[in-house]
Scaffold this active site. Structure first.
Site, PDB file in Angstrom:
ATOM      1  N   ARG A  65      31.523 -16.199 -14.720  1.00 55.82           N
ATOM      2  CA  ARG A  65      31.896 -15.530 -14.054  1.00 55.82           C
ATOM      3  C   ARG A  65      30.821 -14.671 -13.664  1.00 55.82           C
ATOM      4  O   ARG A  65      30.307 -13.842 -14.678  1.00 55.82           O
ATOM      5  CB  ARG A  65      33.030 -14.496 -14.143  1.00 55.82           C
ATOM      6  CG  ARG A  65      33.943 -15.699 -13.632  1.00 55.82           C
ATOM      7  CD  ARG A  65      35.653 -14.859 -14.663  1.00 55.82           C
ATOM      8  NE  ARG A  65      36.233 -14.303 -13.875  1.00 55.82           N
ATOM      9  CZ  ARG A  65      37.608 -14.477 -13.399  1.00 55.82           C
ATOM     10  NH1 ARG A  65      37.645 -15.730 -12.948  1.00 55.82           N
ATOM     11  NH2 ARG A  65      37.964 -13.819 -12.372  1.00 55.82           N
ATOM     12  N   CYS A  76      41.308  -0.260  -4.523  1.00 54.41           N
ATOM     13  CA  CYS A  76      42.401  -0.330  -4.629  1.00 54.41           C
ATOM     14  C   CYS A  76      42.856  -0.141  -6.282  1.00 54.41           C
ATOM     15  O   CYS A  76      42.397   0.495  -7.073  1.00 54.41           O
ATOM     16  CB  CYS A  76      42.691  -1.712  -4.946  1.00 54.41           C
ATOM     17  SG  CYS A  76      42.284  -3.428  -3.802  1.00 54.41           S
ATOM     18  N   TYR A  78      44.791  -0.283  -8.383  1.00 57.98           N
ATOM     19  CA  TYR A  78      45.090  -0.665  -9.727  1.00 57.98           C
ATOM     20  C   TYR A  78      43.288  -1.168 -10.051  1.00 57.98           C
ATOM     21  O   TYR A  78      43.274  -1.485 -11.824  1.00 57.98           O
ATOM     22  CB  TYR A  78      45.606  -2.052  -9.986  1.00 57.98           C
ATOM     23  CG  TYR A  78      45.532  -3.381  -8.620  1.00 57.98           C
ATOM     24  CD1 TYR A  78      44.091  -3.987  -9.305  1.00 57.98           C
ATOM     25  CD2 TYR A  78      46.519  -3.114  -7.992  1.00 57.98           C
ATOM     26  CE1 TYR A  78      43.977  -4.818  -8.610  1.00 57.98           C
ATOM     27  CE2 TYR A  78      46.113  -4.433  -6.861  1.00 57.98           C
ATOM     28  CZ  TYR A  78      44.913  -5.350  -7.159  1.00 57.98           C
ATOM     29  OH  TYR A  78      44.160  -5.617  -6.338  1.00 57.98           O
ATOM     30  N   CYS A  79      42.115  -0.394  -9.425  1.00 60.81           N
ATOM     31  CA  CYS A  79      40.752  -1.380  -9.736  1.00 60.81           C
ATOM     32  C   CYS A  79      40.099  -0.553  -9.399  1.00 60.81           C
ATOM     33  O   CYS A  79      38.744   0.277 -10.595  1.00 60.81           O
ATOM     34  CB  CYS A  79      41.027  -2.750  -8.912  1.00 60.81           C
ATOM     35  SG  CYS A  79      39.567  -3.270  -9.023  1.00 60.81           S
ATOM     36  N   GLY A 119      33.241  -6.105  -7.502  1.00 61.77           N
ATOM     37  CA  GLY A 119      32.525  -5.497  -6.753  1.00 61.77           C
ATOM     38  C   GLY A 119      33.520  -6.414  -5.681  1.00 61.77           C
ATOM     39  O   GLY A 119      34.340  -7.878  -5.990  1.00 61.77           O
ATOM     40  N   THR A 146      35.528 -15.015  -5.517  1.00 63.69           N
ATOM     41  CA  THR A 146      37.586 -13.877  -5.465  1.00 63.69           C
ATOM     42  C   THR A 146      36.415 -13.761  -4.720  1.00 63.69           C
ATOM     43  O   THR A 146      36.058 -11.907  -5.158  1.00 63.69           O
ATOM     44  CB  THR A 146      37.623 -13.911  -6.948  1.00 63.69           C
ATOM     45  OG1 THR A 146      38.215 -15.303  -7.160  1.00 63.69           O
ATOM     46  CG2 THR A 146      38.776 -13.044  -6.735  1.00 63.69           C
ATOM     47  N   ARG A 309      35.504 -18.503 -20.983  1.00 63.99           N
ATOM     48  CA  ARG A 309      34.663 -17.414 -19.514  1.00 63.99           C
ATOM     49  C   ARG A 309      34.203 -17.377 -20.510  1.00 63.99           C
ATOM     50  O   ARG A 309      33.932 -16.184 -21.539  1.00 63.99           O
ATOM     51  CB  ARG A 309      35.588 -16.916 -18.908  1.00 63.99           C
ATOM     52  CG  ARG A 309      36.874 -17.495 -17.922  1.00 63.99           C
ATOM     53  CD  ARG A 309      38.176 -17.394 -17.867  1.00 63.99           C
ATOM     54  NE  ARG A 309      38.848 -17.473 -17.496  1.00 63.99           N
ATOM     55  CZ  ARG A 309      39.492 -17.161 -15.889  1.00 63.99           C
ATOM     56  NH1 ARG A 309      39.409 -16.194 -16.161  1.00 63.99           N
ATOM     57  NH2 ARG A 309      40.242 -18.283 -15.449  1.00 63.99           N
ATOM     58  N   CYS A 321      33.717 -11.248 -23.081  1.00 60.45           N
ATOM     59  CA  CYS A 321      35.172 -11.058 -23.574  1.00 60.45           C
ATOM     60  C   CYS A 321      35.762 -10.820 -21.835  1.00 60.45           C
ATOM     61  O   CYS A 321      35.260  -9.543 -22.415  1.00 60.45           O
ATOM     62  CB  CYS A 321      36.187 -10.480 -24.320  1.00 60.45           C
ATOM     63  SG  CYS A 321      38.074 -10.465 -24.113  1.00 60.45           S
ATOM     64  N   ASP A 477      58.625 -43.452 -35.795  1.00 57.22           N
ATOM     65  CA  ASP A 477      57.048 -45.134 -35.273  1.00 57.22           C
ATOM     66  C   ASP A 477      56.675 -45.839 -36.727  1.00 57.22           C
ATOM     67  O   ASP A 477      56.781 -47.206 -35.994  1.00 57.22           O
ATOM     68  CB  ASP A 477      56.129 -44.534 -34.049  1.00 57.22           C
ATOM     69  CG  ASP A 477      55.401 -45.493 -33.718  1.00 57.22           C
ATOM     70  OD1 ASP A 477      56.151 -46.521 -32.700  1.00 57.22           O
ATOM     71  OD2 ASP A 477      53.970 -45.533 -33.991  1.00 57.22           O
TER      72      ASP A 477
HETATM   73  N1  SAM Z   1      36.829  -7.922  -4.898  1.00 58.65           N
HETATM   74  C1  SAM Z   1      37.002  -9.013  -4.641  1.00 58.65           C
HETATM   75  C2  SAM Z   1      39.107  -9.522  -5.162  1.00 58.65           C
HETATM   76  O1  SAM Z   1      39.341  -8.356  -4.278  1.00 58.65           O
HETATM   77  O2  SAM Z   1      39.332 -10.498  -4.941  1.00 58.65           O
HETATM   78  C3  SAM Z   1      36.906  -9.406  -6.134  1.00 58.65           C
HETATM   79  C4  SAM Z   1      37.150  -8.294  -7.569  1.00 58.65           C
HETATM   80  S1  SAM Z   1      38.046  -7.800  -8.210  1.00 58.65           S
HETATM   81  C5  SAM Z   1      37.954  -7.167  -9.557  1.00 58.65           C
HETATM   82  C6  SAM Z   1      39.206  -9.707  -8.843  1.00 58.65           C
HETATM   83  C7  SAM Z   1      40.162  -9.666  -9.042  1.00 58.65           C
HETATM   84  O3  SAM Z   1      40.567  -9.530  -9.888  1.00 58.65           O
HETATM   85  C8  SAM Z   1      40.821  -9.266  -8.034  1.00 58.65           C
HETATM   86  O4  SAM Z   1      42.110 -10.372  -7.555  1.00 58.65           O
HETATM   87  C9  SAM Z   1      42.314  -8.450  -8.313  1.00 58.65           C
HETATM   88  O5  SAM Z   1      43.606  -8.133  -7.902  1.00 58.65           O
HETATM   89  C10 SAM Z   1      41.789  -8.634  -9.497  1.00 58.65           C
HETATM   90  N2  SAM Z   1      42.521  -7.368 -10.352  1.00 58.65           N
HETATM   91  C11 SAM Z   1      42.052  -6.666 -10.607  1.00 58.65           C
HETATM   92  N3  SAM Z   1      42.093  -5.108 -11.011  1.00 58.65           N
HETATM   93  C12 SAM Z   1      42.835  -5.560 -12.323  1.00 58.65           C
HETATM   94  C13 SAM Z   1      43.863  -4.453 -12.420  1.00 58.65           C
HETATM   95  N4  SAM Z   1      44.372  -4.300 -12.987  1.00 58.65           N
HETATM   96  N5  SAM Z   1      44.838  -6.291 -12.973  1.00 58.65           N
HETATM   97  C14 SAM Z   1      44.937  -7.292 -12.518  1.00 58.65           C
HETATM   98  N6  SAM Z   1      44.611  -7.115 -12.125  1.00 58.65           N
HETATM   99  C15 SAM Z   1      43.455  -7.305 -11.364  1.00 58.65           C
END
Ligand code: SAM
Length: 545
Positions: A65, A76, A78-79, A119, A146, A309, A321, A477
């Site tokens: 990856r 987002c 959560y990110c 990103g 992705t 991965r 990891c 068997d």
């Molecule tokens: N920007 C792209 C996107 O949004 O798909 C690629 C990068 S993003 C970090 C890759 C994947 O990680 C996304 O599907 C996102 O939903 C998931 N992801 C990011 N933070 C996460 C979290 N805290 N828990 C679970 N999945 C997460």
């Protein structure tokens, strides 16, 4: 979204951290690079390209990856924090030529699949060129991506022509207001348009990544299932994972099991799809639906034992990891003049340090054990043949032991909701009853047990049960030409330990290493033969894996 960079700073879970960057800044690059190599790598004199990339736990790594950028056009919750994350200087990032070179090294080591991520990969203007270059590397068969899909629609045909072969689109809500609240930017309609275009272009399936969070979108599971009705999409419900400052707490986590239960309640015809190797999601499909739903239980049922991965950050660090702190700067090594064979040696050395399981999860990693038993009822004649090792088909007891041991290790391939566990021990024993049972002509019961151990987040009773059941089937068997009336009974867990609920032993279970006690819970104990008349027979007593 900037998941890779964040974990690097906020999840120092393991003590091993190889910070080549610091070394290199302090002294001359070449000097430190050499020192780094001598500290960390047994540089192989011959090219190491022939052998596949195996770690010490038997996992083959053929999937890389690649984070193409640290930047993202969404924020987002959560990110990434609202203000974004600190970005590396441009010069610190891999150039296209450096990236292509590293991919050639990985491909020579057996990597066949690439996933471009970030990103947000679509913020790179040269994305089509990157895809073209990487997809033409010898040995690379899949270039997947992705993306959040917000800025992808217009560019997708060109990316497909360049060699993009698989697409995941992230989409956490089907409601515009919620989408905007989660992503801190509008965009739902663009993402939906992107998914529909991808389907028209023939991406099959288009995978949709949906992070479920309690109180935010967990009431949309059924809407997402319906989303698959007329579209060949695989909606994958992902458990919320802890990353930098995303204020993770397990009260917000929706487990894969809970999501599956909600989906099945809404759609009872959902059936599990056959498992596939190294698949992270358990996939379910309903009759008459074009698409499917998957459940990625990274927190409650991690899939470490089948992890294939590797990850490369935008600034050229290799991570073996997602949750591990250890990184190796392939960029620094390449810039210091390392030839391909040395880069390959660095990759192999990093992989040798990959742990059997990461330490992040809703359930704690513990030493877990379980033992199961069952019985094969056999005729007196067969019992005699077994004792004399004279079954016509061959060494039936050894075959049963080997079959049971292998089956315990393959449990996740057979039981859809079982995640693969790295078994440290799978031990099958076969015990024959002594004396009268056989001689009196009534036959007797062969007892089979399977003991399984692993350091894991989930229990190993399914592994013990599977090993036991398959050992009995293999024995059946081997013996069916002699006795057509055998029955297999009494399959059960005798004891398990290491679970959060504490250790457990069946009330009438014999001690772990006691000889065969041929009673079942249904037989009164007074009918049991005394111990002197009991024989333990295990042709290859211990099989350690
Ligand atoms: N920007 C792209 C996107 O949004 O798909 C690629 C990068 S993003 C970090 C890759 C994947 O990680 C996304 O599907 C996102 O939903 C998931 N992801 C990011 N933070 C996460 C979290 N805290 N828990 C679970 N999945 C997460």
């Amino acid at each position: 979204m900037n998941l890779l960079k964040q974990t690097q700073f906020f999840l120092p879970l393991y003590s091993v951290r190889i910070n080549t960057r610091t070394h290199l800044r302090r002294n001359s690059v070449a000097f430190q690079y050499k020192r780094f190599l001598s500290d960390n790598v047994e540089v192989e004199s011959k090219s190491s390209v022939e052998a596949p990339l195996m770690d010490l736990h038997g996992r083959r790594h053929d999937y890389l990856r690649i984070s193409l950028t640290e930047r993202c056009n969404l924020r987002c919750q959560y990110c990434m924090p609202a203000e974004g994350v600190p970005l590396s200087a441009r010069a610190a990032l891999l150039s296209r030529a450096e990236l292509a070179r590293l991919v050639r090294v990985f491909a020579a080591l057996g990597v066949t699949k690439l996933r471009l991520t970030g990103g947000e990969p679509t913020v790179r203007q040269d994305l089509a060129d990157i895809i073209q270059e990487l997809s033409s590397v010898d040995g690379i068969s899949t270039v997947a991506m992705t993306s959040n899909g917000v800025a992808l629609t217009r560019r997708l045909p060109a990316l497909q022509r360049a060699g993009l072969s698989a697409l995941n689109v992230s989409l956490d809500s089907l409601r515009a207001d919620r989408y905007e609240r989660m992503a801190r930017r509008p965009g739902l309609q663009k993402v939906l348009a992107c998914i529909d275009l991808a389907l028209q272009l023939g991406f099959s399936p288009v995978k949709v990544n949906t992070v479920l969070m309690k109180g935010f979108n967990d009431d949309e599971v059924c809407d997402f299932v319906e989303f698959t009705k007329h579209r060949n999409v695989e909606v994958r419900f992902i458990e919320f994972m802890p990353f930098t400052g995303n204020r993770w707490d397990d009260s917000r986590l929706v487990s894969g099991a809970a999501a599956l239960a909600a989906a099945r309640a809404a759609l009872p015809t959902l059936r599990p799809a056959p498992p596939a190797p190294c698949r992270t999601a358990t996939v379910w499909k309903a009759d008459g639906y074009a698409g499917s739903v998957g459940f990625i239980s990274s927190m409650t049922q991690p899939f470490c034992s089948s992890c294939n991965r590797l990850r490369l950050t935008a600034d050229g660090n290799l991570k073996v990891c997602l949750f591990g702190g250890a990184e190796v700067s392939l960029r620094d090594a390449a810039r210091a003049g390392a030839p391909d064979a040395e880069l390959a040696a660095l990759v192999r050395a990093a992989l040798r340090r990959k742990l059997p399981a990461h330490a992040v999860g809703a359930k704690p990693v513990r030493a877990r054990a379980a033992e199961a038993e069952c019985f094969l009822h056999v005729s007196a004649r067969l019992l005699r043949l077994l004792r004399d090792a004279a079954v016509p088909k061959g060494d039936a007891l050894s075959v049963a032991q080997v079959a049971g041991t292998l089956a315990a290790k393959r449990t996740a391939d057979l039981i859809p909701m079982c995640h693969p566990l790295p078994l440290e021990l799978a031990r099958v024993r076969v015990q024959l009853p002594r004396g009268e049972a056989g001689e009196a002509g009534a036959g007797g019961r062969v007892r089979l047990t399977c003991e399984a151990r692993a350091t894991a987040r989930t229990g190993v009773e399914m592994e013990a049960l599977t090993g036991c059941a398959v050992a009995a089937l293999a024995l059946y068997d081997m013996c069916k030409s002699v006795d057509k009336h055998m029955t297999i009974t009494g399959l059960r867990v005798l004891r398990k330990s290491g679970g959060v609920g504490g250790d457990w032993t069946a009330p009438d279970a014999p001690g772990p290493h006691e000889p065969h006690t041929p009673h079942t819970p249904h037989e009164p104990r007074e009918q049991m033969p005394d111990k002197a008349k009991i024989e333990t027979y295990a042709p290859t007593n211990f099989i350690y894996l």
